[in-house]
Design a protein around this motif. Structure first.
Motif, PDB file in Angstrom:
ATOM      1  N   MET A  44      23.214  52.274  67.710  1.00  0.00           N
ATOM      2  CA  MET A  44      22.560  53.502  67.267  1.00  0.00           C
ATOM      3  C   MET A  44      21.811  54.199  68.405  1.00  0.00           C
ATOM      4  SD  MET A  44      19.986  54.046  64.062  1.00  0.00           S
ATOM      5  CE  MET A  44      21.322  53.647  62.942  1.00  0.00           C
ATOM      6  N   PHE A  45      21.110  53.435  69.229  1.00  0.00           N
ATOM      7  CA  PHE A  45      20.241  54.046  70.233  1.00  0.00           C
ATOM      8  C   PHE A  45      20.793  53.989  71.649  1.00  0.00           C
ATOM      9  CE2 PHE A  45      17.180  52.601  66.914  1.00  0.00           C
ATOM     10  CZ  PHE A  45      16.816  53.863  66.482  1.00  0.00           C
ATOM     11  N   GLY A  46      21.857  53.224  71.875  1.00  0.00           N
ATOM     12  CA  GLY A  46      22.458  53.202  73.194  1.00  0.00           C
ATOM     13  C   GLY A  46      22.413  51.832  73.846  1.00  0.00           C
ATOM     14  N   LYS A  47      23.300  51.651  74.828  1.00  0.00           N
ATOM     15  CA  LYS A  47      23.404  50.359  75.507  1.00  0.00           C
ATOM     16  C   LYS A  47      22.169  50.028  76.342  1.00  0.00           C
ATOM     17  CE  LYS A  47      28.456  50.584  75.793  1.00  0.00           C
ATOM     18  NZ  LYS A  47      29.632  50.594  76.692  1.00  0.00           N
ATOM     19  N   SER A  48      21.376  51.036  76.691  1.00  0.00           N
ATOM     20  CA  SER A  48      20.174  50.783  77.485  1.00  0.00           C
ATOM     21  C   SER A  48      19.179  49.903  76.751  1.00  0.00           C
ATOM     22  CB  SER A  48      19.506  52.103  77.869  1.00  0.00           C
ATOM     23  OG  SER A  48      19.108  52.825  76.709  1.00  0.00           O
ATOM     24  N   TYR A  49      19.295  49.813  75.417  1.00  0.00           N
ATOM     25  CA  TYR A  49      18.374  48.991  74.638  1.00  0.00           C
ATOM     26  C   TYR A  49      18.757  47.509  74.675  1.00  0.00           C
ATOM     27  CZ  TYR A  49      15.954  52.991  72.621  1.00  0.00           C
ATOM     28  OH  TYR A  49      15.192  54.120  72.452  1.00  0.00           O
ATOM     29  N   ARG A  50      19.909  47.192  75.235  1.00  0.00           N
ATOM     30  CA  ARG A  50      20.364  45.811  75.242  1.00  0.00           C
ATOM     31  C   ARG A  50      19.395  44.899  75.997  1.00  0.00           C
ATOM     32  NH1 ARG A  50      25.556  44.240  74.517  1.00  0.00           N
ATOM     33  NH2 ARG A  50      26.257  46.364  74.987  1.00  0.00           N
ATOM     34  N   GLU A  51      18.843  45.407  77.098  1.00  0.00           N
ATOM     35  CA  GLU A  51      17.982  44.588  77.951  1.00  0.00           C
ATOM     36  C   GLU A  51      16.520  44.602  77.525  1.00  0.00           C
ATOM     37  OE1 GLU A  51      19.297  42.669  80.140  1.00  0.00           O
ATOM     38  OE2 GLU A  51      21.305  43.473  79.783  1.00  0.00           O
ATOM     39  N   GLN A  52      16.160  45.440  76.570  1.00  0.00           N
ATOM     40  CA  GLN A  52      14.740  45.545  76.230  1.00  0.00           C
ATOM     41  C   GLN A  52      14.399  45.007  74.852  1.00  0.00           C
ATOM     42  OE1 GLN A  52      13.391  49.602  74.896  1.00  0.00           O
ATOM     43  NE2 GLN A  52      15.165  50.261  76.077  1.00  0.00           N
ATOM     44  N   LEU A  53      15.384  44.433  74.149  1.00  0.00           N
ATOM     45  CA  LEU A  53      15.120  43.907  72.815  1.00  0.00           C
ATOM     46  C   LEU A  53      14.652  42.465  72.884  1.00  0.00           C
ATOM     47  CD1 LEU A  53      18.103  45.265  70.677  1.00  0.00           C
ATOM     48  CD2 LEU A  53      15.796  46.185  70.887  1.00  0.00           C
ATOM     49  N   ASN A  54      13.602  42.157  72.160  1.00  0.00           N
ATOM     50  CA  ASN A  54      13.109  40.792  72.045  1.00  0.00           C
ATOM     51  C   ASN A  54      12.786  40.503  70.586  1.00  0.00           C
ATOM     52  OD1 ASN A  54      12.930  39.783  74.889  1.00  0.00           O
ATOM     53  ND2 ASN A  54      11.657  41.609  75.076  1.00  0.00           N
ATOM     54  N   GLN A  55      13.212  39.345  70.137  1.00  0.00           N
ATOM     55  CA  GLN A  55      13.098  39.013  68.723  1.00  0.00           C
ATOM     56  C   GLN A  55      11.662  38.692  68.347  1.00  0.00           C
ATOM     57  OE1 GLN A  55      15.700  35.882  67.500  1.00  0.00           O
ATOM     58  NE2 GLN A  55      15.563  36.405  65.320  1.00  0.00           N
ATOM     59  N   CYS A  56      11.296  39.115  67.159  1.00  0.00           N
ATOM     60  CA  CYS A  56       9.953  38.866  66.622  1.00  0.00           C
ATOM     61  C   CYS A  56      10.124  38.292  65.222  1.00  0.00           C
ATOM     62  CB  CYS A  56       9.148  40.172  66.588  1.00  0.00           C
ATOM     63  SG  CYS A  56       7.545  40.051  65.782  1.00  0.00           S
ATOM     64  N   GLU A  57       9.509  37.144  64.965  1.00  0.00           N
ATOM     65  CA  GLU A  57       9.658  36.515  63.654  1.00  0.00           C
ATOM     66  C   GLU A  57       8.456  35.638  63.359  1.00  0.00           C
ATOM     67  OE1 GLU A  57      12.959  34.037  61.018  1.00  0.00           O
ATOM     68  OE2 GLU A  57      13.404  34.660  63.079  1.00  0.00           O
ATOM     69  N   GLU A  58       7.943  35.753  62.144  1.00  0.00           N
ATOM     70  CA  GLU A  58       6.813  34.938  61.683  1.00  0.00           C
ATOM     71  C   GLU A  58       6.934  34.794  60.163  1.00  0.00           C
ATOM     72  OE1 GLU A  58       3.613  32.514  62.195  1.00  0.00           O
ATOM     73  OE2 GLU A  58       4.609  33.615  63.817  1.00  0.00           O
ATOM     74  N   THR A  59       6.901  33.542  59.685  1.00  0.00           N
ATOM     75  CA  THR A  59       7.053  33.262  58.261  1.00  0.00           C
ATOM     76  C   THR A  59       5.796  32.599  57.720  1.00  0.00           C
ATOM     77  OG1 THR A  59       9.444  32.989  58.532  1.00  0.00           O
ATOM     78  CG2 THR A  59       8.448  32.094  56.522  1.00  0.00           C
ATOM     79  N   THR A  60       5.259  33.166  56.634  1.00  0.00           N
ATOM     80  CA  THR A  60       4.099  32.598  55.946  1.00  0.00           C
ATOM     81  C   THR A  60       4.404  32.593  54.449  1.00  0.00           C
ATOM     82  OG1 THR A  60       2.948  34.701  55.572  1.00  0.00           O
ATOM     83  CG2 THR A  60       2.611  33.626  57.716  1.00  0.00           C
ATOM     84  N   PRO A  61       3.641  31.847  53.671  1.00  0.00           N
ATOM     85  CA  PRO A  61       3.870  31.866  52.215  1.00  0.00           C
ATOM     86  C   PRO A  61       3.660  33.233  51.591  1.00  0.00           C
ATOM     87  CG  PRO A  61       2.549  29.963  52.849  1.00  0.00           C
ATOM     88  CD  PRO A  61       2.655  30.823  54.061  1.00  0.00           C
ATOM     89  N   TYR A  62       2.865  34.085  52.226  1.00  0.00           N
ATOM     90  CA  TYR A  62       2.541  35.381  51.637  1.00  0.00           C
ATOM     91  C   TYR A  62       3.528  36.465  52.073  1.00  0.00           C
ATOM     92  CZ  TYR A  62      -0.126  39.645  50.604  1.00  0.00           C
ATOM     93  OH  TYR A  62      -0.520  40.878  50.142  1.00  0.00           O
ATOM     94  N   VAL A  63       3.884  36.481  53.357  1.00  0.00           N
ATOM     95  CA  VAL A  63       4.720  37.549  53.885  1.00  0.00           C
ATOM     96  C   VAL A  63       5.523  37.014  55.062  1.00  0.00           C
ATOM     97  CG1 VAL A  63       2.953  38.388  55.478  1.00  0.00           C
ATOM     98  CG2 VAL A  63       4.719  39.952  54.687  1.00  0.00           C
ATOM     99  N   THR A  64       6.692  37.609  55.279  1.00  0.00           N
ATOM    100  CA  THR A  64       7.540  37.277  56.421  1.00  0.00           C
ATOM    101  C   THR A  64       7.746  38.523  57.259  1.00  0.00           C
ATOM    102  OG1 THR A  64       8.696  35.514  55.251  1.00  0.00           O
ATOM    103  CG2 THR A  64       9.805  36.464  57.147  1.00  0.00           C
ATOM    104  N   VAL A  65       7.561  38.389  58.559  1.00  0.00           N
ATOM    105  CA  VAL A  65       7.763  39.485  59.506  1.00  0.00           C
ATOM    106  C   VAL A  65       8.938  39.117  60.405  1.00  0.00           C
ATOM    107  CG1 VAL A  65       6.774  40.838  61.378  1.00  0.00           C
ATOM    108  CG2 VAL A  65       5.344  40.153  59.451  1.00  0.00           C
TER     109      VAL A  65
END
Length: 660
Positions: free
Chosen positions: A212-233
């Protein structure tokens, strides 16, 4: 007395409801895309003509509808997703209020073809302004094919309030991007006037972002993940060095529904604290999964605003998740406790001197057993000898370099009056430039050292504070501080000028003149540059081609969402042409959405702000004088085009009050 209260006809009631649901063509695209997603479609095709004024067609391969369901779907408050009031607090689908199709049919000409996979024949329904014109059985593919023609054909006043095709198409693209990002497992395609804008295959979220945004975003993406009983990000964030000057690519999704939430945005920015350049905004696509009973999504007609029953917890979890991603991927600077923090040699000598160097005032060229009194009495001689030393090992054929190791040497000779034969060395505007040594050259040479070349020009300020006339100052009298501010003595006291804002005001006036007179000069590029833009910015550039040409840009289409740049305005040379063009369009898109300005005014403001961002450099006396002269010759020297102050006058009384 006659009764005056009566029930509205369904057609008028539907038009009133359409005022909330259908504001512009993008609203129709949003509602129909969400219905297709709820229908479990695996492939959705969007066809637009004239930015949605003439045609909006959504084709999906979802479950389809029976003949009765197809007819009932156009009735007000008809829905397949709510049975009891308790269902309102367990909603996980997109559309659910049963107003979309009824409202759309009230202000347009609708044609729907739909069929379930297990049925032999499908259903065709034609409606114009809530009036059913036809309903019959036909042969069609499984799924649903909806055509919305001539939007607002029966409400000309609403049609007149639509913006230009480029503006309306940008809104359509925004809605399309939001739904496509929220559902990466669904394939999407978008066509505008028979031109393919997007073709997004089904896949993972990271693949959807890059497509969607272009191949330039390939090198700048980093995964973010956090799981709790109340909410998951979960989701992806961008690296600080890839942050942009605008807030265009920032997305929050709650249970796969796009929302705007300034409180959560503040949490993300707080997690980036200390890593972002000033005035930059990070990229992020973040999903929040939470029990629907903890949120209220029906507080806004477009359902882009929601409420959490415990916002503080969501804020803390969001900040922790992003901060963890920033730390895991080493995006923020960290302390290395194993490294030696002593002053080591620089350049080539770093590899030649593995041990810390003893400061010259500690050694003084004498033995450590030398009494303090003897070392004190010979301090001047020691400093003279130390001045000839350097942490950097010089080449044999290179002249000796001045030393900055001995801070005491800065004060040597400060109290000594300047001799008449001391040569004047001009270092315009540099308060910490090389000073003048009061030690005779012969004596210095005899001691085997060199003259101390660092000094302070604070004692020379009295030479720079006399205005030459009532309204202006000479270039020598204008001082520059930290490449950010200019100080100029005036009759009332002292003027403090913000350097970047001064350039913004001057450049804005010049760009306005170029747009008005068509006199913008272009600097031709020796090697043309290629720039790939987002679909939104590509459409914006096409719409603004005439105005951009007046400013000095020369570019041609090179393919899908790609331009080749052949020339840029002469006022904008000196930086990457690709970044200049892309960032200008992004800035213009933000300004156009936030401010109700005409196209030329918005373009001049955006270009002035963009061009002024790089003018935070050291200026010569001539450049300082020219900037001040141009500022006072501008249409409004006191304020930028956006109303920010450029000049602050410190009166003599106010300056005197600082010393009380």
């Amino acid at each position: 007395m006659l009764n005056v209260i009566q029930l509205l006809p369904d057609s008028i009631a539907n038009q009133i409801a359409a005022g909330e649901v259908v504001q512009r063509p993008a609203s129709v695209v949003k509602e129909l895309l969400e219905n297709s997603v709820d229908a479990k479609a695996k492939s959705i095709q969007v066809i637009i003509r004239e930015a949605g004024r003439n045609l909006i067609q959504i084709v999906d391969d979802g479950v389809g509808m029976t003949e009765t369901d197809a007819r009932m779907s156009f009735e007000r408050h008809a829905t397949s997703k709510i049975r009891t009031s308790d269902d309102l607090f367990r909603i996980r689908t997109m559309g659910f209020r049963g107003e979309a199709l009824a409202s759309i049919a009230a202000v347009s000409q609708v044609e729907m073809r739909t069929r379930r996979a297990e049925d032999e024949l499908g259903t065709l329904i034609r409606i114009e302004g809530s009036d059913i014109k036809a309903q019959e059985s036909i042969s069609c593919l499984p799924g649903t094919n909806l055509l919305i023609k001539n939007l607002f054909f029966n409400v000309p006043a609403r049609r007149n309030f639509l913006k230009s095709n480029s503006v309306e198409m940008r809104h359509v693209l925004d809605e399309f991007q939001r739904v496509a990002l929220a559902n990466p497992e669904v394939a999407f395609s978008l066509f505008h006037n028979d031109q393919e804008i997007y073709n997004l295959p089904a896949g993972k979220l990271s693949r959807r972002i890059i497509d969607m945004f272009g191949k330039s975003y390939r090198e700048q993406l980093n995964q973010c993940e956090e799981t709790t009983p109340y909410v998951t990000v979960r989701g992806y964030i961008g690296k600080p060095e890839s942050a942009r000057k605008t807030r265009n690519e920032q997305y929050f999704f709650v249970n796969n529904r796009y929302v705007k939430h300034n409180y959560l945005h503040h949490a993300v920015i707080g997690a980036y604290e200390g890593t972002l350049p000033e005035g930059s905004h990070p990229f992020y696509v973040l999903f929040i999964d939470i029990d629907p009973s903890h949120i209220d999504i029906n507080i806004h007609p477009t359902k882009t605003e929601i409420k959490f029953d415990d916002e503080r917890s969501v804020y803390a979890i969001m900040m922790a998740a992003v901060r963890k991603a920033v730390g895991v991927y080493n995006l923020s600077p960290s302390l290395d406790f194993e490294s030696d923090v002593n002053f080591l040699a620089g350049g080539r000598s770093a590899a030649l001197q593995p041990t810390p160097i003893t400061p010259s005032w500690a050694s003084g060229g004498a033995s450590s057993a030398t009494p303090v009194s003897e070392r004190s009495s010979g301090r001047t001689d020691s400093l003279d000898r130390a001045a000839g030393r350097s942490f950097d090992l010089p080449r044999r054929d290179a002249p000796p370099k001045p030393s900055v190791n001995n801070w005491q040497a800065l004060y040597e000779g400060v109290a000594t009056p300047k001799t008449a034969d001391t040569p004047e060395t001009s270092h315009e505007g540099d308060w910490l430039g090389p000073g003048r040594s009061n030690v005779p050259m012969a004596e210095t040479a005899a001691n085997g050292g060199e003259a101390i070349t660092l000094g302070s020009r604070a004692n020379q300020l009295q030479l720079m504070v006399e205005p030459t006339d009532a309204g202006g100052v000479e270039g020598e009298a204008i001082l520059q501080i930290q490449n950010r501010y200019l100080l100029a003595p005036v009759r009332a006291g002292m003027a403090v000028i913000d350097q970047r804002r001064a350039y913004e005001r001057v450049l804005y006036d010049q760009f306005q003149a170029a747009l008005t007179k068509g006199s913008g000069a272009s600097q031709q590029l020796l090697f043309p540059k290629t720039v790939t833009l987002s679909a939104v910015d590509f459409q914006l550039a096409l719409d603004l081609r005439q105005d951009l040409t007046k400013l000095g840009f020369e570019f041609d289409e090179l393919g899908q969402n790609t331009f080749i740049i052949r020339g840029v305005p002469t006022l904008m040379t000196g930086e990457s042409e690709e970044e200049l063009f892309a960032n200008l369009l992004a800035q213009l898109r933000v300004d156009t959405g936030r401010l109700k300005l005409d196209r030329a005014e918005s373009l001049a403001r955006s270009l002035g702000k963009r061009a002024s961002a790089r003018h935070t450099t050291r200026l010569s006396a001539i450049e300082r004088k020219a900037l001040v002269d141009q500022l006072f010759a501008s249409t409004n020297p006191s304020y930028t085009p956006t109303g920010e102050p450029v000049i602050v006058i410190l009166s003599l009384d106010k300056i005197a009050g600082l010393f009380r």
